[in-house]
Design a protein around this motif. Structure first.
Motif, short mmCIF file in Angstrom:
data_model
loop_
_atom_site.label_atom_id
_atom_site.label_comp_id
_atom_site.label_asym_id
_atom_site.label_seq_id
_atom_site.Cartn_x
_atom_site.Cartn_y
_atom_site.Cartn_z
N GLY A 43 4.67 -0.59 -3.01
CA GLY A 43 5.37 -1.42 -3.98
C GLY A 43 4.95 -2.87 -4.00
N SER A 44 3.85 -3.20 -3.35
CA SER A 44 3.35 -4.57 -3.41
C SER A 44 2.18 -4.64 -4.39
CB SER A 44 2.92 -5.06 -2.03
OG SER A 44 2.01 -4.17 -1.44
N TYR A 45 1.88 -5.82 -4.86
CA TYR A 45 0.89 -5.98 -5.93
C TYR A 45 -0.48 -5.48 -5.52
CZ TYR A 45 -1.36 -8.19 -9.97
OH TYR A 45 -2.06 -8.40 -11.12
N GLY A 46 -0.89 -5.74 -4.28
CA GLY A 46 -2.24 -5.40 -3.85
C GLY A 46 -2.35 -4.13 -3.04
N SER A 47 -1.32 -3.31 -3.04
CA SER A 47 -1.38 -2.08 -2.24
C SER A 47 -2.33 -1.07 -2.85
CB SER A 47 0.02 -1.48 -2.10
OG SER A 47 0.56 -1.19 -3.38
N GLU A 48 -3.12 -0.41 -2.00
CA GLU A 48 -4.07 0.62 -2.43
C GLU A 48 -4.19 1.65 -1.32
OE1 GLU A 48 -5.44 1.09 -5.25
OE2 GLU A 48 -5.25 -0.85 -6.27
N GLN A 89 2.83 7.62 -0.11
CA GLN A 89 3.61 6.59 -0.80
C GLN A 89 2.73 5.70 -1.66
OE1 GLN A 89 7.14 4.80 1.49
NE2 GLN A 89 5.67 5.32 3.11
N LEU A 90 1.45 5.59 -1.26
CA LEU A 90 0.54 4.70 -1.99
C LEU A 90 -0.17 5.40 -3.14
CD1 LEU A 90 -1.10 2.84 1.04
CD2 LEU A 90 0.88 2.13 -0.32
N LEU A 91 -0.08 6.72 -3.20
CA LEU A 91 -0.78 7.46 -4.24
C LEU A 91 -0.06 7.40 -5.58
CD1 LEU A 91 -1.93 10.58 -2.21
CD2 LEU A 91 -3.33 8.65 -2.94
N ASP A 92 1.26 7.24 -5.56
CA ASP A 92 2.04 7.14 -6.79
C ASP A 92 3.03 6.00 -6.65
OD1 ASP A 92 3.61 7.37 -9.05
OD2 ASP A 92 3.83 9.55 -8.92
N GLN A 93 2.69 4.86 -7.27
CA GLN A 93 3.53 3.66 -7.18
C GLN A 93 3.96 3.20 -8.56
OE1 GLN A 93 2.39 0.83 -3.80
NE2 GLN A 93 0.41 1.74 -4.30
N ARG A 94 4.39 4.16 -9.37
CA ARG A 94 4.88 3.81 -10.70
C ARG A 94 6.27 3.19 -10.62
NH1 ARG A 94 3.29 9.52 -13.49
NH2 ARG A 94 3.75 10.16 -11.34
N ILE A 95 6.52 2.25 -11.52
CA ILE A 95 7.85 1.67 -11.69
C ILE A 95 8.52 2.40 -12.84
CG2 ILE A 95 9.19 -0.41 -12.17
CD1 ILE A 95 6.82 -2.05 -11.14
N ARG A 96 9.65 3.00 -12.58
CA ARG A 96 10.33 3.79 -13.60
C ARG A 96 11.19 2.90 -14.49
NH1 ARG A 96 7.36 8.41 -12.55
NH2 ARG A 96 7.21 8.64 -10.29
N LEU A 137 3.85 -5.84 -11.94
CA LEU A 137 4.50 -6.82 -12.81
C LEU A 137 4.11 -8.21 -12.33
CD1 LEU A 137 8.12 -5.35 -13.00
CD2 LEU A 137 6.68 -5.85 -14.99
N GLU A 138 3.78 -9.08 -13.28
CA GLU A 138 3.49 -10.46 -12.92
C GLU A 138 3.99 -11.39 -14.01
OE1 GLU A 138 -0.96 -11.42 -13.54
OE2 GLU A 138 -0.91 -9.24 -13.27
N ILE A 139 4.43 -12.56 -13.58
CA ILE A 139 4.90 -13.55 -14.54
C ILE A 139 4.48 -14.94 -14.08
CG2 ILE A 139 7.18 -13.78 -13.45
CD1 ILE A 139 8.29 -14.24 -16.33
N GLY A 169 4.76 -5.08 -7.24
CA GLY A 169 4.76 -3.72 -7.75
C GLY A 169 6.10 -3.06 -7.58
N LYS A 170 7.14 -3.86 -7.34
CA LYS A 170 8.47 -3.33 -7.08
C LYS A 170 9.50 -4.16 -7.84
CE LYS A 170 9.23 -2.36 -2.80
NZ LYS A 170 9.55 -2.55 -1.36
N LEU A 171 10.37 -3.50 -8.58
CA LEU A 171 11.37 -4.22 -9.36
C LEU A 171 12.28 -5.07 -8.49
CD1 LEU A 171 12.68 -1.87 -12.21
CD2 LEU A 171 11.64 -4.14 -12.43
N GLY A 172 12.59 -4.58 -7.30
CA GLY A 172 13.48 -5.33 -6.43
C GLY A 172 12.92 -6.65 -5.97
N ASP A 173 11.58 -6.79 -6.01
CA ASP A 173 10.93 -8.04 -5.61
C ASP A 173 10.56 -8.92 -6.79
OD1 ASP A 173 11.06 -7.21 -2.97
OD2 ASP A 173 9.08 -6.28 -3.02
#
Length: 444
Positions: free
Chosen positions: A278-283, A109-116, A170-172, A191-195
């Motif tokens: 899907g979190s900003y710092g996940s690796e 799950q952590l290898l591909d965390q693209r937002i579509r 994503l960051e704002i 790293g997740k649209l829902g958040d």
């Protein structure tokens, strides 16, 4: 698209052939879309395509880490030669261990965390949402940045690691203004649209700006304080960084020598958790290729562990925590646990205190002891009998990190994924109720 595995492996083989004991080649291909806005209008929208390379080479305890953006054949040849010269001229380090032997298994799950489905049009819509909410909350204008970033990361090591991961974030950050002295700011990164809720970010900033009208002054001294998530994240990022075994070993940390000791309030638990998809710092893996893990730094007030790479782990007679930083181990993503009180009830516990919404320029007077100061910015408020009474200005927090952490009496149930230029390591931060925080007046 960046450095291929074939080219990376050839660099490893070339350096091993020159006598290097350890080599790690890490390449990054980054596509960034940045939108800037000021006076409530978009002023720039730019895309940046960047490729870079980080190279670690060791001849036993003589080690060096170099980076380059010149990935041409000639540029790479010069870069590799420079890496060899640098490593061989570096004094031997007592922090050395061979790179760990792979390959390893990683969380898929952590290898591909693209937002579509992210487009420039959609990003513009996020900005408009944030600005509109700031204005609806009472601000007269809003400014800030929104960033969408995709990073393709490849790692090849002499330990047999060959790994690849891709991630979107994503960051704002929104700063809202009412007049010359009244402002508010809020920021999140995920790293997740829902958040990702740009409207809430704008609304928080706008509400703070509206409340910050006509700031006055109050005497310096110790006050009970509500520390908002932006400032809490700044403080907590320092705690996570100081848990690095490198800084502990260098006597450059207020956590040195405190393993197993009570260092904070019983209520406070701090984790490094890069395993949340899907979190900003996940690796999925660190710079040595070691799989990342969820781990406690502080648990119910007790310092449970330092953050290690292979070299610091060897010196401390323990195992890597998967936090390389191949020279300096560091946290990926800090998560605060403990506390379940709504913000309104936190406020009701303060009879005479100060609400700090944001800060900048956190600096140490004595990093070994944890003596620091920071300047509140944007909304700063006097709290009387459980209610925000009026806006303040002209104060500085001058205190001790461990004293503040030990004086946490309560925390909010809400957690916010804070990232901005004062908080580079993402922190899931709450509101903190801290007793007897020392506020001073700036001397200059």
């Amino acid at each position: 698209m960046g450095l291929t595995f074939k080219k990376a492996k050839s660099i490893v083989e070339r350096l091993k052939g020159s006598g290097a004991t350890d080599v790690a080649v890490e390449s990054f291909t980054t596509v960034t879309q940045m939108i800037r806005f000021a006076n409530s209008e978009i002023t720039a929208s730019k895309r940046f395509d960047e490729s870079s390379l980080k190279l670690y080479v060791a001849f036993g305890p003589q080690r060096a880490v170099l980076t380059t953006t010149d990935l041409t054949a000639a540029g790479l040849r010069r870069f590799v030669q420079e890496a060899v010269r640098t490593a061989r001229s570096t004094p031997p380090s007592d922090l050395y261990a061979p790179l760990p032997a792979g390959p390893f298994n990683y969380d898929r799950q952590l290898l591909d965390q693209r937002i579509r489905g992210i487009t420039e049009e959609r990003l513009v819509g996020f900005v408009e949402e944030a600005v509109n909410e700031a204005l609806n909350a009472g601000a007269s204008r809003a400014a800030g940045t929104l960033v969408h970033r995709r990073v393709l990361r490849r790692l090849v090591t002499s330990g047999g690691v060959e790994a690849e991961a891709v991630k979107d974030t994503l960051e704002i950050s929104v700063r809202a203004f009412l007049d010359g002295e009244s402002s508010g700011q809020f920021a999140i990164g995920t790293g997740k649209l829902g958040d990702f809720n740009p409207g809430k970010v704008g609304r928080e900033a706008g509400e703070i700006a509206k409340m910050a009208r006509d700031p006055g002054e109050v005497g310096e001294g110790r006050y009970d304080a509500i520390i908002g998530p932006m400032t809490a994240a700044n403080v907590i990022e320092e705690v996570g960084g100081m848990a690095s075994a490198f800084y502990v070993d260098s006597q450059f940390s207020f956590l040195t020598g405190k393993l197993g000791e009570k260092v904070t309030s019983d209520l406070f638990t701090l984790l490094d958790d890069p395993t949340l998809p899907g979190s900003y710092g996940s690796e999925p893996f660190d710079e040595e290729g070691v799989p990342t893990t969820r781990k406690p730094i502080i648990e119910s007030g007790v310092l449970r562990g330092y953050l290690h790479n292979s070299a610091t782990a060897r010196k401390f007679n323990t195992e890597s925590t998967g936090n390389a930083g191949i020279i300096v181990p560091l946290p990926f993503q800090l998560v605060v646990e403990g506390g379940s009180t709504p913000f309104s009830k936190l406020l009701s516990k303060v009879d005479n205190g100060i609400f700090v919404t944001n800060d900048w320029y956190l600096r140490y007077r004595d990093v070994r002891r944890g003596e620091f100061s920071t300047i509140p910015r944007d909304g700063l408020f006097l709290v009387r009998h459980g209610s925000i009474e009026r806006a303040l200005k002209g104060l500085r927090i001058s205190d001790n990190m461990l004293r503040i952490l030990s004086s946490i009496e309560d925390m909010s149930a809400e957690r916010y994924p804070i990232v901005w230029w004062e908080v580079e390591t993402p922190v899931m931060a709450p509101y903190l109720l801290v007793r007897e925080v020392n506020f001073t007046r700036p001397t200059a």
